[in-house]
Design an enzyme around this catalytic site. Structure first.
Site, PDB file in Angstrom:
ATOM      1  N   ASP A   1     -33.522  10.049   8.145  1.00 39.15           N
ATOM      2  CA  ASP A   1     -33.428  10.673   9.465  1.00 39.15           C
ATOM      3  C   ASP A   1     -34.214   9.956  10.553  1.00 39.15           C
ATOM      4  O   ASP A   1     -34.211  10.389  11.696  1.00 39.15           O
ATOM      5  CB  ASP A   1     -33.954  12.114   9.391  1.00 39.15           C
ATOM      6  CG  ASP A   1     -33.471  12.822   8.155  1.00 39.15           C
ATOM      7  OD1 ASP A   1     -32.254  13.020   8.049  1.00 39.15           O
ATOM      8  OD2 ASP A   1     -34.310  13.139   7.286  1.00 39.15           O
TER       9      ASP A   1
ATOM     10  N   ARG B   1       0.850  -1.184   0.000  1.00 37.57           N
ATOM     11  CA  ARG B   1       0.000   0.000   0.000  1.00 37.57           C
ATOM     12  C   ARG B   1       0.888   1.238   0.000  1.00 37.57           C
ATOM     13  O   ARG B   1       0.774   2.092  -0.852  1.00 37.57           O
ATOM     14  CB  ARG B   1      -0.911  -0.023   1.232  1.00 37.57           C
ATOM     15  CG  ARG B   1      -1.818   1.181   1.358  1.00 37.57           C
ATOM     16  CD  ARG B   1      -2.787   1.059   2.522  1.00 37.57           C
ATOM     17  NE  ARG B   1      -2.146   1.118   3.834  1.00 37.57           N
ATOM     18  CZ  ARG B   1      -2.823   1.177   4.986  1.00 37.57           C
ATOM     19  NH1 ARG B   1      -4.141   1.185   4.989  1.00 37.57           N
ATOM     20  NH2 ARG B   1      -2.194   1.218   6.143  1.00 37.57           N
TER      21      ARG B   1
ATOM     22  N   HIS C   1       3.607  -1.924   8.460  1.00 33.15           N
ATOM     23  CA  HIS C   1       2.213  -2.194   8.812  1.00 33.15           C
ATOM     24  C   HIS C   1       1.844  -3.578   8.295  1.00 33.15           C
ATOM     25  O   HIS C   1       2.160  -3.922   7.161  1.00 33.15           O
ATOM     26  CB  HIS C   1       1.325  -1.116   8.177  1.00 33.15           C
ATOM     27  CG  HIS C   1      -0.096  -1.132   8.665  1.00 33.15           C
ATOM     28  ND1 HIS C   1      -0.436  -1.098  10.010  1.00 33.15           N
ATOM     29  CD2 HIS C   1      -1.277  -1.156   7.996  1.00 33.15           C
ATOM     30  CE1 HIS C   1      -1.761  -1.105  10.128  1.00 33.15           C
ATOM     31  NE2 HIS C   1      -2.288  -1.145   8.927  1.00 33.15           N
TER      32      HIS C   1
ATOM     33  N   CYS D   1     -35.220   5.226   7.119  1.00 33.22           N
ATOM     34  CA  CYS D   1     -35.234   6.468   6.336  1.00 33.22           C
ATOM     35  C   CYS D   1     -33.936   7.241   6.574  1.00 33.22           C
ATOM     36  O   CYS D   1     -33.089   6.828   7.350  1.00 33.22           O
ATOM     37  CB  CYS D   1     -36.416   7.336   6.738  1.00 33.22           C
ATOM     38  SG  CYS D   1     -37.992   6.469   6.761  1.00 33.22           S
TER      39      CYS D   1
ATOM     40  N   ARG E   1       1.032   0.510  17.847  1.00 30.65           N
ATOM     41  CA  ARG E   1       0.065   1.525  17.408  1.00 30.65           C
ATOM     42  C   ARG E   1      -1.345   0.965  17.633  1.00 30.65           C
ATOM     43  O   ARG E   1      -1.815   0.119  16.878  1.00 30.65           O
ATOM     44  CB  ARG E   1       0.278   1.851  15.922  1.00 30.65           C
ATOM     45  CG  ARG E   1       1.704   2.305  15.597  1.00 30.65           C
ATOM     46  CD  ARG E   1       1.825   2.766  14.156  1.00 30.65           C
ATOM     47  NE  ARG E   1       1.471   1.746  13.186  1.00 30.65           N
ATOM     48  CZ  ARG E   1       2.341   0.897  12.620  1.00 30.65           C
ATOM     49  NH1 ARG E   1       3.636   0.949  12.915  1.00 30.65           N
ATOM     50  NH2 ARG E   1       1.919  -0.010  11.761  1.00 30.65           N
TER      51      ARG E   1
HETATM   52  C1  LIG Z   1      -5.040   2.590  11.431  1.00 30.97           C
HETATM   53  C2  LIG Z   1      -3.657   2.163  11.635  1.00 30.97           C
HETATM   54  C3  LIG Z   1      -3.281   1.515  12.832  1.00 30.97           C
HETATM   55  C4  LIG Z   1      -4.256   1.086  13.887  1.00 30.97           C
HETATM   56  O1  LIG Z   1      -4.846  -0.129  13.529  1.00 30.97           O
HETATM   57  P1  LIG Z   1      -5.858  -0.898  14.510  1.00 30.97           P
HETATM   58  O2  LIG Z   1      -6.124  -2.186  13.829  1.00 30.97           O
HETATM   59  O3  LIG Z   1      -7.059  -0.031  14.577  1.00 30.97           O
HETATM   60  O4  LIG Z   1      -5.186  -1.021  15.814  1.00 30.97           O
HETATM   61  C5  LIG Z   1      -1.933   1.232  12.998  1.00 30.97           C
HETATM   62  N1  LIG Z   1      -1.028   1.554  12.062  1.00 30.97           N
HETATM   63  C6  LIG Z   1      -1.364   2.168  10.901  1.00 30.97           C
HETATM   64  C7  LIG Z   1      -0.313   2.487   9.904  1.00 30.97           C
HETATM   65  C8  LIG Z   1      -2.683   2.480  10.642  1.00 30.97           C
HETATM   66  O5  LIG Z   1      -3.014   3.065   9.485  1.00 30.97           O
END
Ligand SMILES: *Cc1c(COP(=O)(O)O)cnc(C)c1O
Length: 399
Positions: A333, A155, A184, A331, A240
């Site tokens: 709202d 990505r 990631h 709907c 994270r």
């Molecule tokens: C959104 C994100 C996270 C958090 O991921 P979770 O599965 O919500 O803990 C961590 N690192 C990156 C790069 C993200 O974009």
């Protein structure tokens, strides 16, 4: 229990004792104590040496970025993660001084803002990082950044086999300071561990290259919620945490491994109540017709508030611990529910009154409807639904 509103200032902020907005009887309730509980649970799970970045992108997954960031920082998180420069600026505007990482490299046009507000970019290309360094150097300052390494999600990021060379090329620059490197995981929540292991191996390889070149990588981080829960070897210096902080599990597989408390509930009050005679249709297209002797309650919440129209005639709501079926098309709202239980002689009828509190997501006595239940029905994940309910509904914070 203190109650106050947060979120966008243009939204109604007038509160009654009962907690909801007097302008509109539909709201999102955020239990800040649940967020504190979840972060403490993660602290215990991670041990004392692993730092926590609280990921508060997308308005803290619909929970309110400023409020959640403040609670997270007061409960042991040392850094914040956002997706965009504007999200970072919004946090700075509320006076938050903690380090903020913009997880995806923003457009080069934002470099002056990054420097002015000390937002740390996640960097993925050479042109950007050199422009960042030049801009900082021209003010006699140094720009901190983290290098994003792509280990297989494909990505974003510098390819793992190029990370060492990339850093060596810019190491000379007096306007740049490498504060961290990260990757990631694409499959940390999968039952199958193969993809995770491949990415781990590649990340370790990139780190070894960086260190071999005599470069200090700074903070090393890789784990999202799922990896933080499942894989100790992925903790490095920092994790994270996004979804887990809000008390939601990234997948069924993490549920037995850590106890989390969902922070978000969705509630509304009955705004209209009437008997509808047998054979009468309810809502657009008459997808439901009264079977007779039903009371129909109208709730002032609809798909513009994040409640998918695909749930029409498929979901329940809770009133005083009892499930009531939603009926007719949802709907924009509003939506309708059957306010007395259809043909059930065994259970006592729910006595619903005008103004009664109705739980759409959350707990009511011994019954519970979760974002997970709703996500399963819709063929999506709890992440998407949590974000969606932040669109128009006011938020009420329970402190
Ligand atoms: C959104 C994100 C996270 C958090 O991921 P979770 O599965 O919500 O803990 C961590 N690192 C990156 C790069 C993200 O974009």
């Amino acid at each position: 229990m203190g109650l106050h509103t947060g979120g966008q200032e243009q939204r109604g902020q007038y509160m009654k004792e009962s907690g909801d907005n007097v302008h509109r009887h539909a709201w999102v309730e955020i239990d800040l104590e649940a967020i504190r509980y979840n972060l403490k649970r993660f602290r215990k799970h991670l041990g004392p040496d692993v730092k926590i970045m609280a990921v508060v992108k997308a308005d803290a997954y619909g929970h309110g970025a400023a409020e959640c960031a403040r609670v997270a920082l007061a409960t042991g998180a040392t850094m914040l993660g956002v997706a965009t420069v504007d999200e970072g600026l919004a946090l700075r505007k509320t006076g938050i001084a903690a380090p903020i990482l913009v997880l995806a490299q923003p457009p080069a046009e934002t470099i002056p803002l990054l420097l002015q507000h000390q937002l740390i970019p996640g960097v993925t290309d050479m042109e950007f990082v050199l422009a960042l360094g030049e801009a900082a150097d021209s003010h006699g300052s140094v720009a901190g950044y983290h290098l994003k390494i792509d280990t297989g999600m494909n990505r974003l990021g510098v390819h793992y086999s190029d990370a060492g060379d990339f850093l060596r090329t810019v190491a000379f620059h007096r306007g740049l300071s490498l504060l961290g490197v990260y990757t990631h995981f694409a499959t940390a929540d999968d039952v199958d561990t193969y993809g995770f292991n491949v990415q781990m191996k590649r990340f370790e390889e990139a780190l070894a290259n960086i260190r071999f070149m005599g470069i200090d990588p700074g903070m090393v981080h890789a784990a999202n919620t799922a990896a933080a829960i499942r894989y100790k070897q992925a903790h490095f210096n920092m994790v994270r945490i996004g979804i887990g902080m809000y008390g939601l599990h990234p997948a069924d597989i993490t549920k037995p491994l850590i106890e989390l408390h969902p922070a978000m509930s969705i509630k509304a009050r009955v705004s209209f109540l009437k008997p509808v005679s047998v054979g009468e249709g309810v809502s657009y297209s008459f997808t439901y017709r009264s079977p007779g002797s039903v009371l129909i309650a109208t709730l002032p919440i609809g798909y513009a508030d994040g409640l998918s129209r695909s749930l029409s005639n498929r979901m329940d709501v809770l009133v005083r611990g009892q499930r009531l079926p939603q009926v007719g098309n949802i709907c924009m709202d509003m939506m309708m529910v059957e306010a007395n239980q259809r043909g059930s002689m065994l259970k006592p009828h729910a006595v619903v009154e005008l103004g009664d509190e109705v739980v759409i997501v959350g707990r009511s006595e011994n019954e519970q409807i979760t974002l997970d239940d709703m996500a399963k029905m819709l063929g999506t994940i709890n992440y998407e639904l949590a974000c969606r309910f932040g669109m128009r509904l006011d938020r009420v914070y329970l402190d």
